[in-house]
Write an enzyme that holds these catalytic residues in place. Structure first.
Site, PDB file in Angstrom:
ATOM      1  N   MET A  30      27.512  53.251  44.831  1.00 47.77           N
ATOM      2  CA  MET A  30      26.354  52.572  44.848  1.00 47.77           C
ATOM      3  C   MET A  30      26.649  51.243  44.401  1.00 47.77           C
ATOM      4  SD  MET A  30      23.919  55.676  42.903  1.00 47.77           S
ATOM      5  CE  MET A  30      24.639  55.264  41.149  1.00 47.77           C
ATOM      6  N   GLY A  31      27.671  50.550  44.953  1.00 52.50           N
ATOM      7  CA  GLY A  31      27.943  49.051  44.470  1.00 52.50           C
ATOM      8  C   GLY A  31      28.301  48.602  43.251  1.00 52.50           C
ATOM      9  N   HIS A  37      36.203  51.849  42.428  1.00 56.59           N
ATOM     10  CA  HIS A  37      36.002  52.062  43.810  1.00 56.59           C
ATOM     11  C   HIS A  37      36.868  51.524  44.826  1.00 56.59           C
ATOM     12  CE1 HIS A  37      31.958  51.129  41.535  1.00 56.59           C
ATOM     13  NE2 HIS A  37      31.404  52.318  42.092  1.00 56.59           N
ATOM     14  N   SER A 185      33.599  52.118  34.926  1.00 60.22           N
ATOM     15  CA  SER A 185      31.951  52.517  35.606  1.00 60.22           C
ATOM     16  C   SER A 185      31.580  51.274  35.610  1.00 60.22           C
ATOM     17  CB  SER A 185      31.444  53.357  34.454  1.00 60.22           C
ATOM     18  OG  SER A 185      30.431  53.759  34.616  1.00 60.22           O
TER      19      SER A 185
END
Ligand code: AMP
Length: 287
Positions: A30-31, A37, A185
């Site tokens: 979700m960027g 990531h 996060s």
């Protein structure tokens, strides 16, 4: 690296890569990308010829009063990071491209989708399963990379892949943490300095349960209570769930005999954070 916003263009690029016998690795995100990531992207890069990273803040996985509007978005910075990692394609469609007018087909992973985060966020996993199924069709991956950070999501996606016969391998990557242990996060950006200090209690609670397990405790309920007691010791934190469950079924374990997923979700101020660890032997951590 190319940025693609059109679904049909993404799908034809993926089919092209497949027809030239290149293996496709997909990393759905979700960027607002961080090292968590990027660890998935690096694993995909090591193991595939053609890397697709999707960036899409998926509205159908947010409940009506959740943080869809505030969710951090920084496409320019994301693109710079992904370029530096040697990504081939960033697929960042607008909402209308994924959910055009008249859209009405959803994927529901029935019981699993209602457990852990699914119990607190009733529409969440329906949205996740739907968008991930679409991404699989559009990006045609041989391998799809997900983080252990979202342990319930992993169980849901594993089930989705089996139940709908997607011809791909699910790769689960370990949780990347800040130096003090807080799981990375995109939502950590919401925390003020006091909340940021308090947030470390999620990982502490998991460590406390792990220590009790190492000392011989096998009762799921006792281990769960260790989590609750530790989380409750921090006044800025409100427990959403604390659970000791089977990692595949997400059902509570009375006795921890083999492996177990120890998972917590808690509100730190207005921010809901999750974290987990696996107890016992477990062979899903492939990276
Ligand atoms: P998100 O953008 O939050 O939807 O996350 C996209 C993917 O990155 C999901 O598969 C997450 O589980 C994974 N991810 C997020 N945070 C971490 C982390 N701290 N460590 C490893 N993977 C992560």
């Amino acid at each position: 690296m190319v940025l693609i916003t059109s679904t049909s263009e993404m799908q034809s690029r993926a089919l092209q890569a497949r027809s030239s016998a290149r293996s496709i690795g997909l990393v759905p995100t979700m960027g607002a990308l961080h090292e968590g990531h990027l660890s998935l992207v690096r694993a995909a890069r090591r193991e595939n010829d053609f890397i697709v990273v999707s960036i899409f803040v998926n509205p159908t996985q947010f409940g009506p009063h959740e943080d869809l509007a505030q969710y951090p978005r920084d496409i320019e910075s994301d693109l710079r990071k992904l370029e530096a990692e040697g990504v081939d394609v960033v697929y960042a469609p607008p909402v209308e491209e994924v959910y055009p007018a008249g859209f009405q087909t959803y994927v529901q992973v029935e019981d699993l989708g209602q457990r852990l985060d699914g119990a607190s966020r009733p529409v969440h996993f329906r949205g996740v399963a739907t968008v991930v199924a679409k991404l699989f069709h559009v990006a045609q991956p041989h391998q799809a990379y997900f983080g252990q950070k979202d342990a319930a999501q992993v169980a849901v996606i594993r089930r989705l892949i089996q139940d709908l016969n997607f011809p791909l391998q699910l790769i689960v990557c370990p949780i990347v943490r800040e130096p003090d242990g807080l799981a990375m996060s995109s939502r950590n950006a919401y925390l003020d300095p006091q909340e940021r200090r308090a947030a470390i209690v999620l990982y502490r609670s998991l460590q406390a349960a792990e220590a009790r397990h190492r000392a011989g405790e096998r009762s799921g309920e006792v281990l769960r209570q260790v989590l609750v007691d530790c989380l409750s010791s921090e006044p800025l934190v409100r427990v959403d769930y604390a659970a000791v469950v089977d990692p595949d079924s997400l059902l509570p374990l009375l006795e921890v005999e083999g492996h177990a997923l120890v998972a917590v979700a808690a509100w730190v101020g207005k921010t809901r954070l999750i974290d987990n660890l696996l107890l016992g032997e477990r062979s899903i951590l492939l990276v």
